[in-house]
Design a protein around this motif. Structure first.
Motif: not given
Length: 122
Positions: A30-32, A50-52, A100-102, A105-107
Motif C-alpha cells: 500500500r506504500n508503493y 499508473a496509479i497512486s 515509494r515515489v510516484a 510516466r517515468s521508467a
C-alpha cells in the motif's frame, strides 16, 4: 522487499479483452505507487498506466486512454490492468513496476516484475 509477479497475459483476437494482474508478496504494498509498462520487440519500454498508493489518482498513455483501466486492491496486494478493445499494436510484454515515489510516466521505478506476454491477432 517488493516482489512483483504478473499474470493474465495470452493470445486474444483484436477487439477482445484481457485482465492483467500483478501480485506483490511483500507487506508494504500500500506504500508503493504502481504502474504498467510494455515493450514490443525491437522497441523501447513504454508507459501504459499508473496509479497512486491509494488508488485515487491514475494516469494513462494516450494510446490506451478509454480502452485500459488500472486499479489496485491494497488488501490483496494486487494491481490490475483491464484491457478492452485490444488492437494488434497492443502486442507486447507487459511489466508492472513499483516505487515509494510516484514516478508516473517515468521508467525509473525501483522494482519490476518479470513481464507477461500479450499477443493480439488481427
Amino acid at each position: 522487499q517488493v516482489q512483483l509477479v504478473e499474470s493474465g497475459g495470452g493470445l486474444v483476437q483484436a477487439g477482445g479483452s484481457l485482465r492483467l494482474t500483478c501480485a506483490d508478496s511483500g507487506r508494504t504494498f500500500r506504500n508503493y505507487a504502481m504502474a504498467w509498462f510494455r515493450q514490443a520487440p525491437g522497441k523501447e519500454r513504454d508507459f501504459v498506466a499508473a496509479i497512486s498508493t491509494g488508488g485515487d489518482t491514475t494516469s494513462y498513455a494516450d494510446s490506451v486512454k478509454g480502452r485500459f483501466t488500472i486499479s489496485r486492491d491494497n488488501a490483496k496486494n494486487m494491481v490490475f490492468l483491464q484491457m478492452s478493445s485490444l488492437k494488434p499494436e497492443d502486442t507486447a510484454v507487459y511489466y508492472c513496476a513499483a516505487d515509494r515515489v510516484a514516478m508516473w510516466r517515468s521508467a525509473r521505478y525501483q522494482f519490476w516484475g518479470q513481464g507477461t506476454q500479450v499477443t493480439v491477432s488481427s
